[in-house]
Each structure stands twice: as C-alpha cells, then as structure tokens.
Design a protein around this motif. Sequence first.
Motif, PDB file in Angstrom:
ATOM      1  N   ASP A   1       0.836  -1.202   0.000  1.00  0.00           N
ATOM      2  CA  ASP A   1       0.000   0.000   0.000  1.00  0.00           C
ATOM      3  C   ASP A   1       0.872   1.253   0.000  1.00  0.00           C
ATOM      4  N   GLY A   2       0.541   2.171  -0.860  1.00  0.00           N
ATOM      5  CA  GLY A   2       1.201   3.476  -0.842  1.00  0.00           C
ATOM      6  C   GLY A   2       2.644   3.495  -1.304  1.00  0.00           C
ATOM      7  N   ALA A   3       3.066   2.469  -2.029  1.00  0.00           N
ATOM      8  CA  ALA A   3       4.461   2.449  -2.499  1.00  0.00           C
ATOM      9  C   ALA A   3       4.636   3.401  -3.672  1.00  0.00           C
ATOM     10  N   THR A   4       5.773   4.064  -3.701  1.00  0.00           N
ATOM     11  CA  THR A   4       6.149   4.856  -4.869  1.00  0.00           C
ATOM     12  C   THR A   4       7.228   4.092  -5.619  1.00  0.00           C
ATOM     13  N   ILE A   5       6.953   3.828  -6.880  1.00  0.00           N
ATOM     14  CA  ILE A   5       7.902   3.041  -7.673  1.00  0.00           C
ATOM     15  C   ILE A   5       8.780   3.995  -8.477  1.00  0.00           C
ATOM     16  N   ILE A   6      10.079   3.836  -8.292  1.00  0.00           N
ATOM     17  CA  ILE A   6      11.051   4.647  -9.036  1.00  0.00           C
ATOM     18  C   ILE A   6      11.757   3.710 -10.006  1.00  0.00           C
ATOM     19  N   GLU A   7      11.689   4.020 -11.305  1.00  0.00           N
ATOM     20  CA  GLU A   7      12.231   3.113 -12.315  1.00  0.00           C
ATOM     21  C   GLU A   7      13.568   3.587 -12.870  1.00  0.00           C
ATOM     22  N   ALA A   8      14.444   2.609 -13.153  1.00  0.00           N
ATOM     23  CA  ALA A   8      15.714   2.898 -13.825  1.00  0.00           C
ATOM     24  C   ALA A   8      15.963   1.810 -14.869  1.00  0.00           C
ATOM     25  N   GLY A   9      16.603   2.211 -15.977  1.00  0.00           N
ATOM     26  CA  GLY A   9      16.838   1.275 -17.071  1.00  0.00           C
ATOM     27  C   GLY A   9      18.209   0.623 -17.058  1.00  0.00           C
ATOM     28  N   ASP A  10      19.072   1.051 -16.130  1.00  0.00           N
ATOM     29  CA  ASP A  10      20.396   0.437 -16.012  1.00  0.00           C
ATOM     30  C   ASP A  10      20.972   0.790 -14.637  1.00  0.00           C
ATOM     31  N   GLY A  11      22.127   0.199 -14.322  1.00  0.00           N
ATOM     32  CA  GLY A  11      22.707   0.387 -13.007  1.00  0.00           C
ATOM     33  C   GLY A  11      23.180   1.802 -12.740  1.00  0.00           C
ATOM     34  N   VAL A  12      23.692   2.467 -13.746  1.00  0.00           N
ATOM     35  CA  VAL A  12      24.197   3.840 -13.562  1.00  0.00           C
ATOM     36  C   VAL A  12      23.051   4.767 -13.172  1.00  0.00           C
ATOM     37  N   GLU A  13      21.967   4.671 -13.928  1.00  0.00           N
ATOM     38  CA  GLU A  13      20.791   5.494 -13.631  1.00  0.00           C
ATOM     39  C   GLU A  13      20.239   5.132 -12.249  1.00  0.00           C
ATOM     40  N   ALA A  14      20.244   3.839 -11.938  1.00  0.00           N
ATOM     41  CA  ALA A  14      19.717   3.377 -10.648  1.00  0.00           C
ATOM     42  C   ALA A  14      20.523   3.940  -9.483  1.00  0.00           C
ATOM     43  N   LEU A  15      21.843   3.948  -9.633  1.00  0.00           N
ATOM     44  CA  LEU A  15      22.687   4.426  -8.538  1.00  0.00           C
ATOM     45  C   LEU A  15      22.473   5.920  -8.297  1.00  0.00           C
ATOM     46  N   LYS A  16      22.306   6.661  -9.383  1.00  0.00           N
ATOM     47  CA  LYS A  16      22.012   8.100  -9.232  1.00  0.00           C
ATOM     48  C   LYS A  16      20.698   8.289  -8.482  1.00  0.00           C
ATOM     49  N   LEU A  17      19.687   7.504  -8.863  1.00  0.00           N
ATOM     50  CA  LEU A  17      18.386   7.619  -8.200  1.00  0.00           C
ATOM     51  C   LEU A  17      18.467   7.151  -6.750  1.00  0.00           C
ATOM     52  N   PHE A  18      19.277   6.156  -6.515  1.00  0.00           N
ATOM     53  CA  PHE A  18      19.457   5.654  -5.140  1.00  0.00           C
ATOM     54  C   PHE A  18      20.049   6.745  -4.246  1.00  0.00           C
ATOM     55  N   GLU A  19      20.998   7.461  -4.805  1.00  0.00           N
ATOM     56  CA  GLU A  19      21.660   8.506  -4.013  1.00  0.00           C
ATOM     57  C   GLU A  19      20.796   9.757  -3.863  1.00  0.00           C
ATOM     58  N   ALA A  20      19.881   9.952  -4.798  1.00  0.00           N
ATOM     59  CA  ALA A  20      19.065  11.174  -4.776  1.00  0.00           C
ATOM     60  C   ALA A  20      17.749  11.015  -4.014  1.00  0.00           C
ATOM     61  N   ASN A  21      17.399   9.771  -3.694  1.00  0.00           N
ATOM     62  CA  ASN A  21      16.119   9.516  -3.033  1.00  0.00           C
ATOM     63  C   ASN A  21      16.314   8.616  -1.819  1.00  0.00           C
ATOM     64  N   GLU A  22      15.352   8.672  -0.933  1.00  0.00           N
ATOM     65  CA  GLU A  22      15.364   7.714   0.182  1.00  0.00           C
ATOM     66  C   GLU A  22      14.692   6.432  -0.308  1.00  0.00           C
ATOM     67  N   ILE A  23      15.508   5.438  -0.610  1.00  0.00           N
ATOM     68  CA  ILE A  23      15.004   4.184  -1.172  1.00  0.00           C
ATOM     69  C   ILE A  23      14.878   3.151  -0.050  1.00  0.00           C
ATOM     70  N   HIS A  24      13.775   2.407  -0.072  1.00  0.00           N
ATOM     71  CA  HIS A  24      13.528   1.424   0.992  1.00  0.00           C
ATOM     72  C   HIS A  24      13.754  -0.013   0.549  1.00  0.00           C
ATOM     73  N   ALA A  25      13.770  -0.258  -0.758  1.00  0.00           N
ATOM     74  CA  ALA A  25      14.051  -1.603  -1.273  1.00  0.00           C
ATOM     75  C   ALA A  25      14.407  -1.480  -2.753  1.00  0.00           C
ATOM     76  N   VAL A  26      15.217  -2.435  -3.215  1.00  0.00           N
ATOM     77  CA  VAL A  26      15.638  -2.439  -4.628  1.00  0.00           C
ATOM     78  C   VAL A  26      15.313  -3.795  -5.243  1.00  0.00           C
ATOM     79  N   LEU A  27      14.660  -3.755  -6.416  1.00  0.00           N
ATOM     80  CA  LEU A  27      14.494  -4.952  -7.242  1.00  0.00           C
ATOM     81  C   LEU A  27      15.292  -4.689  -8.509  1.00  0.00           C
ATOM     82  N   SER A  28      16.240  -5.580  -8.823  1.00  0.00           N
ATOM     83  CA  SER A  28      17.103  -5.294  -9.974  1.00  0.00           C
ATOM     84  C   SER A  28      17.363  -6.515 -10.834  1.00  0.00           C
ATOM     85  N   ASN A  29      17.364  -6.280 -12.129  1.00  0.00           N
ATOM     86  CA  ASN A  29      17.833  -7.263 -13.098  1.00  0.00           C
ATOM     87  C   ASN A  29      19.355  -7.403 -12.949  1.00  0.00           C
ATOM     88  N   TRP A  30      19.898  -8.465 -13.514  1.00  0.00           N
ATOM     89  CA  TRP A  30      21.362  -8.647 -13.495  1.00  0.00           C
ATOM     90  C   TRP A  30      21.990  -8.076 -14.773  1.00  0.00           C
TER      91      TRP A  30
END
Lengths: 179, 121
Positions: free
Chosen positions: B25-54
């Motif tokens: 309930d109430g989750a905000t989904i933040i999407e990234a298309g690769d690891g570089v973009e994901a790491l930037k978003l991780f550092e710029a937001n308070e992230i509570h969990a990560v689901l990632s492709n390899w």
Amino acid sequence: MATAMQAPSELTAAIVNPLLAATKEVFETMLGCTPTRDGFSPKNATIAQHQLSAAIGLTGEATGTFVLSLPESTAIAFYNRLLGLRATRLDAEVRDAVGEVANMIIGRAKVELTTLKLSISSPNLVSGVGHQVHYPVGVQPFCLVFRSEIGDFTLEVGFADGLNKTLATSTRNIISSRK
Amino acid sequence: MNILVVDDSKTMRTILGRGIDKCVDGATIIEAGDGVEALKLFEANEIHAVLSNWNMPYMDGLALLKAVRERDEEIPFVMVSTEAERHRIITAIQAGVSDYLTKPFTPQALDTKLKRWVATS
C-alpha cells in the motif's frame, strides 16, 4: 564461393531440446498458455519466417543464433497477455515484451547447457516483412513451428559445431520430441 | 515507501511495478533502465528496497548491488534475473543480495518475495 551446409549436429540437438523445454516453461509461466510444436524443417533462406524477430547470439563452445519469430498478430496478443494491456500495433513496447520473453527462454535453456559455457547476447529486435537473419557460414538453420492460443510463432536455430563431442543427444531426438 | 525497480526492459519494470502496487500500500515506484541510472536515483532519493535485473547495459545488477552495499548494508535488494545458474546465484549471495527471483516467475512467486522483502521494509 559456395560453402557446403553441415548436417544437423549432435550439438544442435543438444541445444534445441533445452530450448523447446524452456519455451514451454516460459509460455506457461508468463503467458498462461502451453504452445504445441507443429513442424520442424530445415530453413533454406535467410528471410525470417514472420514480421518480428528477436535474435540472440550465442558464443562459446557453440556459436550460433536463436531467433523467436512472430507475426504481428501474435506479437500483439503476446504483449496484451503478458501485461494485460491493449496494444493495437507492433510498436516499441510490443517489441520490448517479445525481446524480454526471448531473453527468458534463452536464459532458462542456458541452465541446461552449462557444459557448453555459452555467452549469450541481449536480444536484437528486427521487424518488417522480409527482414533477414543470418547464421554462421556453413550452418544449416532449422525452423520449429509452434501453435498456441495467442497465435503461431517459430523458433529458428542454427549453430556451428563446437569442440564438445561428448553430447549424447542425436538429431533424431529433435524430431522424435515433437508433441 | 520508495521502491527502486531496475531493468532495461520496460516490460519487466511494468510487471514488477504492478506486483508492488498489488502487494504494498502506498508504495512509490522509481524506475531505472540500467545500473548507472539506478545508482544516481538511489543517491538522490530515500530508497527502501531495490528490485534489480542482473544483465543490463552500462552497469549490471551485480555491480549495482556492490555499490548499494557500500552505501547501505541493510536495505533489501532482490535480484530478478534470467541468470539461474548455481554459481551466479552464489556470486550474488556473496555480494550481499537479500534474495533472488529467477525469470520466468509466477505472480505467486513474485508476491512471496515482495511480501518478505518489500512490504516489511
């Protein structure tokens, strides 16, 4: 210069059978339908069977190409079933969905092919009537036709023989495994 | 709660996002298309969990996992991948992955992972 085509190899059979099992598993798990095989034939032209192809290259002890090829209608039904959406044309999102499913098929098959130490490329999506897919020189590709409730599709495979001669599966197994 | 979903396939990001919407309930989904973009978003937001492709361009999921673990040792990080070979999974475990979900997966399998790692984070 003409190059003699190789006969279907033990290696090809050893790769094709895990691909067949993986295709069935991915369709059942992600799309909720069971495809049935309805044909197996040598492929004598580079023109793809259908309008959209997801081509994946494999290198290592085997070198070749695996292609999931679909007509536009199947590709759209594929997308609609996978995401519960209503696409009406073969656009980038439909292509992405087909590529992802092709990726899952080859990834699942790879687990059964660990002895071949394969390196697998990301899917290359090619669309348009009459587009061509090329296989290693001298390799005889094969086309496997499938029927499913979301439409027909084909798997096309062609692999050059590697060094691993211990694989026990024969070409006869490809044909006899037809369901 | 912010959930970072990382995959180069929009299709897979959509499937995972829908699973999260149903489960959390109430989750905000933040999407990234690769690891570089994901790491930037991780550092710029308070992230509570990560689901990632390899397997992704620029930075793969394993490199992302290692980078995330350098910044946060506790955050749930679930690898969602076609890489189902034993040695690959062991590599991910050694790098600090919280859990592993192999593609293809059933909605039930996704739901189980999300309830364990995302809904409680």
